[in-house]
Motif scaffolding. Structure first.
Motif, PDB file in Angstrom:
ATOM      1  N   LYS A  29       0.851  -1.190   0.000  1.00  0.00           N
ATOM      2  CA  LYS A  29       0.000   0.000   0.000  1.00  0.00           C
ATOM      3  C   LYS A  29       0.882   1.234   0.000  1.00  0.00           C
ATOM      4  O   LYS A  29       2.007   1.224   0.520  1.00  0.00           O
ATOM      5  CB  LYS A  29      -0.919  -0.020   1.219  1.00  0.00           C
ATOM      6  N   TRP A  52      -0.488  -8.258   7.982  1.00  0.00           N
ATOM      7  CA  TRP A  52      -1.483  -8.261   6.892  1.00  0.00           C
ATOM      8  C   TRP A  52      -1.760  -9.697   6.446  1.00  0.00           C
ATOM      9  O   TRP A  52      -2.910 -10.079   6.233  1.00  0.00           O
ATOM     10  CB  TRP A  52      -0.955  -7.437   5.702  1.00  0.00           C
ATOM     11  N   ARG A  56      -5.383 -11.223   6.472  1.00  0.00           N
ATOM     12  CA  ARG A  56      -5.946 -11.643   5.194  1.00  0.00           C
ATOM     13  C   ARG A  56      -6.375 -13.118   5.265  1.00  0.00           C
ATOM     14  O   ARG A  56      -7.431 -13.492   4.775  1.00  0.00           O
ATOM     15  CB  ARG A  56      -4.860 -11.422   4.136  1.00  0.00           C
ATOM     16  N   ALA A 227     -16.032  -2.130   6.518  1.00  0.00           N
ATOM     17  CA  ALA A 227     -15.879  -2.287   5.063  1.00  0.00           C
ATOM     18  C   ALA A 227     -17.152  -2.824   4.413  1.00  0.00           C
ATOM     19  O   ALA A 227     -17.336  -2.709   3.204  1.00  0.00           O
ATOM     20  CB  ALA A 227     -14.717  -3.228   4.753  1.00  0.00           C
ATOM     21  N   ALA A 228     -18.026  -3.433   5.227  1.00  0.00           N
ATOM     22  CA  ALA A 228     -19.207  -4.087   4.652  1.00  0.00           C
ATOM     23  C   ALA A 228     -20.464  -3.210   4.715  1.00  0.00           C
ATOM     24  O   ALA A 228     -21.521  -3.654   4.275  1.00  0.00           O
ATOM     25  CB  ALA A 228     -19.456  -5.402   5.388  1.00  0.00           C
ATOM     26  N   THR A 235     -24.378   0.277  -3.033  1.00  0.00           N
ATOM     27  CA  THR A 235     -24.642  -0.506  -4.241  1.00  0.00           C
ATOM     28  C   THR A 235     -26.150  -0.789  -4.347  1.00  0.00           C
ATOM     29  O   THR A 235     -26.739  -0.719  -5.432  1.00  0.00           O
ATOM     30  CB  THR A 235     -23.835  -1.821  -4.225  1.00  0.00           C
ATOM     31  N   PRO A 296      -9.038   1.581  -5.645  1.00  0.00           N
ATOM     32  CA  PRO A 296      -9.280   1.261  -4.237  1.00  0.00           C
ATOM     33  C   PRO A 296      -9.047   2.501  -3.382  1.00  0.00           C
ATOM     34  O   PRO A 296      -8.208   3.340  -3.730  1.00  0.00           O
ATOM     35  CB  PRO A 296      -8.243   0.180  -3.933  1.00  0.00           C
ATOM     36  N   HIS A 300      -2.597   0.904  -4.183  1.00  0.00           N
ATOM     37  CA  HIS A 300      -1.488  -0.051  -4.098  1.00  0.00           C
ATOM     38  C   HIS A 300      -0.185   0.702  -4.409  1.00  0.00           C
ATOM     39  O   HIS A 300      -0.212   1.818  -4.933  1.00  0.00           O
ATOM     40  CB  HIS A 300      -1.627  -1.138  -5.157  1.00  0.00           C
ATOM     41  N   THR A 367     -14.868  -3.616  -9.868  1.00  0.00           N
ATOM     42  CA  THR A 367     -15.408  -2.924  -8.697  1.00  0.00           C
ATOM     43  C   THR A 367     -14.888  -3.470  -7.368  1.00  0.00           C
ATOM     44  O   THR A 367     -14.854  -2.757  -6.365  1.00  0.00           O
ATOM     45  CB  THR A 367     -16.952  -2.983  -8.793  1.00  0.00           C
ATOM     46  N   PHE A 368     -14.483  -4.746  -7.324  1.00  0.00           N
ATOM     47  CA  PHE A 368     -13.988  -5.318  -6.068  1.00  0.00           C
ATOM     48  C   PHE A 368     -12.461  -5.256  -5.959  1.00  0.00           C
ATOM     49  O   PHE A 368     -11.882  -5.906  -5.095  1.00  0.00           O
ATOM     50  CB  PHE A 368     -14.451  -6.774  -5.930  1.00  0.00           C
ATOM     51  N   ARG A 373      -4.868  -7.844  -3.172  1.00  0.00           N
ATOM     52  CA  ARG A 373      -5.673  -7.031  -2.257  1.00  0.00           C
ATOM     53  C   ARG A 373      -7.146  -7.055  -2.645  1.00  0.00           C
ATOM     54  O   ARG A 373      -7.933  -6.287  -2.097  1.00  0.00           O
ATOM     55  CB  ARG A 373      -5.190  -5.563  -2.268  1.00  0.00           C
ATOM     56  N   CYS A 375     -11.017  -7.519  -2.869  1.00  0.00           N
ATOM     57  CA  CYS A 375     -11.894  -7.485  -1.695  1.00  0.00           C
ATOM     58  C   CYS A 375     -12.162  -8.896  -1.139  1.00  0.00           C
ATOM     59  O   CYS A 375     -12.722  -9.741  -1.830  1.00  0.00           O
ATOM     60  CB  CYS A 375     -13.222  -6.845  -2.087  1.00  0.00           C
ATOM     61  N   GLY A 377     -14.302  -9.605   1.021  1.00  0.00           N
ATOM     62  CA  GLY A 377     -15.729  -9.714   1.372  1.00  0.00           C
ATOM     63  C   GLY A 377     -16.614  -9.975   0.160  1.00  0.00           C
ATOM     64  O   GLY A 377     -17.847  -9.934   0.263  1.00  0.00           O
TER      65      GLY A 377
HETATM   66  C1  HEM Z   1     -20.520  -4.078  -2.706  1.00  0.00           C
HETATM   67  C2  HEM Z   1     -19.726  -4.449  -1.747  1.00  0.00           C
HETATM   68  C3  HEM Z   1     -18.222  -4.242  -1.716  1.00  0.00           C
HETATM   69  C4  HEM Z   1     -17.381  -3.635  -2.620  1.00  0.00           C
HETATM   70  C5  HEM Z   1     -17.754  -3.017  -3.959  1.00  0.00           C
HETATM   71  C6  HEM Z   1     -16.039  -3.706  -2.071  1.00  0.00           C
HETATM   72  C7  HEM Z   1     -14.902  -3.211  -2.703  1.00  0.00           C
HETATM   73  C8  HEM Z   1     -13.624  -3.265  -2.170  1.00  0.00           C
HETATM   74  C9  HEM Z   1     -12.457  -2.695  -2.796  1.00  0.00           C
HETATM   75  C10 HEM Z   1     -12.434  -1.942  -4.126  1.00  0.00           C
HETATM   76  C11 HEM Z   1     -11.391  -2.953  -1.995  1.00  0.00           C
HETATM   77  C12 HEM Z   1      -9.932  -2.530  -2.223  1.00  0.00           C
HETATM   78  C13 HEM Z   1      -9.229  -3.595  -3.036  1.00  0.00           C
HETATM   79  C14 HEM Z   1      -7.841  -3.186  -3.427  1.00  0.00           C
HETATM   80  O1  HEM Z   1      -7.086  -2.613  -2.608  1.00  0.00           O
HETATM   81  O2  HEM Z   1      -7.466  -3.442  -4.594  1.00  0.00           O
HETATM   82  C15 HEM Z   1     -11.886  -3.677  -0.837  1.00  0.00           C
HETATM   83  C16 HEM Z   1     -11.098  -4.096   0.206  1.00  0.00           C
HETATM   84  C17 HEM Z   1     -11.585  -4.725   1.328  1.00  0.00           C
HETATM   85  N1  HEM Z   1     -12.889  -5.136   1.548  1.00  0.00           N
HETATM   86 FE1  HEM Z   1     -14.475  -4.857   0.315  1.00  0.00          FE
HETATM   87  N2  HEM Z   1     -16.085  -4.337  -0.859  1.00  0.00           N
HETATM   88  C18 HEM Z   1     -17.392  -4.698  -0.604  1.00  0.00           C
HETATM   89  C19 HEM Z   1     -17.868  -5.390   0.488  1.00  0.00           C
HETATM   90  C20 HEM Z   1     -17.086  -5.905   1.496  1.00  0.00           C
HETATM   91  C21 HEM Z   1     -17.566  -6.759   2.555  1.00  0.00           C
HETATM   92  C22 HEM Z   1     -19.008  -7.289   2.659  1.00  0.00           C
HETATM   93  C23 HEM Z   1     -16.500  -7.020   3.379  1.00  0.00           C
HETATM   94  C24 HEM Z   1     -16.424  -7.862   4.638  1.00  0.00           C
HETATM   95  C25 HEM Z   1     -17.333  -8.723   5.047  1.00  0.00           C
HETATM   96  C26 HEM Z   1     -15.337  -6.323   2.820  1.00  0.00           C
HETATM   97  C27 HEM Z   1     -14.061  -6.321   3.365  1.00  0.00           C
HETATM   98  C28 HEM Z   1     -12.949  -5.746   2.781  1.00  0.00           C
HETATM   99  C29 HEM Z   1     -11.619  -5.732   3.391  1.00  0.00           C
HETATM  100  C30 HEM Z   1     -11.255  -6.313   4.765  1.00  0.00           C
HETATM  101  C31 HEM Z   1     -10.753  -5.095   2.474  1.00  0.00           C
HETATM  102  C32 HEM Z   1      -9.247  -4.825   2.626  1.00  0.00           C
HETATM  103  C33 HEM Z   1      -8.439  -5.946   1.934  1.00  0.00           C
HETATM  104  C34 HEM Z   1      -6.927  -5.738   1.884  1.00  0.00           C
HETATM  105  O3  HEM Z   1      -6.454  -4.592   1.882  1.00  0.00           O
HETATM  106  O4  HEM Z   1      -6.178  -6.749   1.782  1.00  0.00           O
HETATM  107  N3  HEM Z   1     -15.735  -5.674   1.673  1.00  0.00           N
HETATM  108  N4  HEM Z   1     -13.248  -3.868  -0.977  1.00  0.00           N
END
Ligand code: HEM
Length: 478
Positions: A29, A52, A56, A227-228, A235, A296, A300, A367-368, A373, A375, A377
């Motif tokens: 990051k 991390w 993770r 994050a959730a 959305t 994100p 990154h 989008t995710f 890294r 998502c 979730g």
């Molecule tokens: C529509 C729903 C969601 C979208 C669009 C979304 C999108 C994202 C994005 C774009 C990232 C950054 C990825 C990156 O750095 O390249 C991220 C990271 C993360 N998301 Fe989601 N997210 C969603 C729902 C959730 C849910 C439901 C959870 C947990 C139950 C969650 C937990 C996390 C966590 C912990 C990270 C950090 C991961 C890391 O840095 O290694 N997210 N998410």
């Protein structure tokens, strides 16, 4: 920007080549000043170091497709309350959606639900998130010109309001996570806690090497919960907006639901294979209005020099997948601002990992996020979104609101909130039950569900007994 380098990846091919195939060197990051405060336990800010890796691993074992199935009873329950609230107070649909998403998030993290969107803890969470985002913006000068960092540290708190803000936010956040975790543990001790992160982490099933410390547990559960919330809620709000603006899409989805489900029961996750058009609506919503526009929220960075297309990409440079640009590329999606689920083929959307396929060219959107890294979730989110969208489509007709003269009040398609996690700007629409039969079933199901709650509106013994029976049945099927 300033003295640092930023690389913007604007095509799916470049994202695949650099952020997926070379994710070993593009998953750090970016060195943001904000992360040097507190214990730097927010996974989204952290470099891909040993802590991390443990965080993770903790997420991915609980949030993979199989692990996410454990939480489906929470999502089904909360969606019945969502329909009931939208039936009685349709104009406040965004408040109900926020409660729905927050309650699912906190059920997964802690086994605790939120019966009302007015709960002070929901307000605290929103306050912490908004103030932290604003603080990140104020500290950006030290990201662009790291030379200012020692100076900032030297200026005393009394004349440096930003330093005061950093301290207040650390306190607000820590107190919030402690309060939730303590409440979750009280439930566990009373034998009332079933699937949740805190329950699992307390069981200490991980090997010594993968085990999180007490403080890491607090923050890992807290950040999954945070994050959730906005991500899932925004959305779903985007989906309501699309349904009001594209009535032919809504009709097509309802035709499919009527043929497969009828009006005598609500859709469930197990109906997913038989609802290809609804699956496509979910993917199209994620493509059409991603919750992060540029990339994100925490970019990154490169952990070593890389060469690509004749350029040297320097170690430490920020590297960003431009989500909006890729999702709206006319080469990938002709007429990209049109909401058109027919872009997504049934055989693709049937694959559970379609939205995070490491071959970015084969994905419906980015989008995710991408690479290591991506998502964690994703599987939970896909269940929440499918359940929320299929049930709203089953229950309601959504249309433009009419003014006093009977004319449709226009909705601005691209009016989006300017924020780190974005979503549609406020808009009005009409939400009405599809028939008296649908209305009756919503009321009956909610009355049944309410009987499973305790006197304070939290999951009661009956809910957990049914929950355990459902899980046992699923276990037998697997
Ligand atoms: C529509 C729903 C969601 C979208 C669009 C979304 C999108 C994202 C994005 C774009 C990232 C950054 C990825 C990156 O750095 O390249 C991220 C990271 C993360 N998301 Fe989601 N997210 C969603 C729902 C959730 C849910 C439901 C959870 C947990 C139950 C969650 C937990 C996390 C966590 C912990 C990270 C950090 C991961 C890391 O840095 O290694 N997210 N998410």
């Amino acid at each position: 920007m300033g003295t640092s380098t930023m690389i913007l990846c604007g095509t799916d091919e470049v994202v695949r080549d650099l952020m997926e195939k070379r994710s070993a060197s593009t998953s750090r990051k970016v060195d943001m000043f904000i992360r040097t405060f507190g214990d730097n336990l927010n996974i989204a800010f952290r470099d891909n170091d040993e802590i991390w890796r443990k965080q993770r691993k903790m997420y991915s074992t609980r949030l993979n497709a199989r692990g996410s199935n454990n939480y489906i009873p929470y999502q089904e329950f909360e969606s019945v309350e969502l329909l009931s609230k939208m039936l009685d107070h349709p104009a406040e649909f965004r408040v109900h959606i926020m409660r729905f998403a927050t309650s699912i998030a906190s059920s997964i993290a802690y086994g605790l639900r939120f019966p009302s969107a007015d709960d002070p803890d929901i307000k605290n969470l929103i306050e912490w998130f908004d103030r932290t985002t604003a603080l990140g913006g104020k500290l950006q000068i030290a990201d662009w010109f790291p030379i200012f960092r020692p100076l900032f540290r030297m200026i005393p708190k009394s004349i440096n309001p930003i330093k005061q803000e950093v301290e207040e936010l650390e306190e607000l956040e820590t107190k919030l996570w402690i309060r939730h975790t303590t409440a979750a543990r009280a439930l566990i001790d009373a034998g009332k806690q079933h699937a949740s992160f805190v329950r699992d982490l307390q069981a200490k099933t991980e090997s010594e090497k993968d085990r999180l410390t007490e403080k890491e547990i607090l923050f890992s559960a807290g950040h999954a919960y945070a994050a959730a919330t906005d991500t899932q809620a925004n959305t779903l709000s985007a989906f309501v907006k699309a349904m009001a603006m594209y009535p032919h899409v809504q009709k097509e989805a309802q035709k499919e639901i009527d043929a497969v489900i009828g009006s005598k029961r609500m859709p469930t996750w197990s109906d997913r294979p038989n609802l290809p058009y609804v699956r496509a609506v979910v993917e199209e919503t994620l493509r059409w209005l991603p919750v992060t526009l540029i990339g994100p929220p925490m970019p990154h960075a490169l952990s070593r020099n890389e060469t690509y297309m004749g350029y040297t990409l320097p170690k430490g440079a920020a590297i960003i997948n431009c989500i909006w640009t890729i999702n709206n590329s006319p080469e990938r999606c002709p007429d990209p601002r049109d909401f058109d689920p027919s872009r997504h083929r049934a055989e693709d959307t049937l694959q559970e990992g379609f939205g995070i396929n490491p071959d970015t060219l084969k994905r419906p959107h980015t989008t995710f996020g991408v690479g290591r890294r991506v998502c964690p979730g994703y599987n939970v989110a896909m269940r929440t979104l499918f359940m929320g969208m299929s049930r709203i489509l089953w229950a309601f007709n959504i249309s433009h609101k009419l003014d006093a003269a009977g004319n449709s009040i226009p909705i601005d398609r691209d009016a989006i909130v300017d924020a780190l996690v974005t979503g549609p700007q406020p808009f009005e629409c009409e939400i009405e039950p599809r028939s008296a039969e649908h209305e009756k079933l919503i009321r009956r199901e909610w009355a049944k569900a309410e009987r499973e709650l305790d006197s304070e509106g939290h999951y009661g013994d009956e809910f957990f007994s049914r929950f355990d029976r459902l899980r046992a049945d699923e276990g037998e099927k697997e």
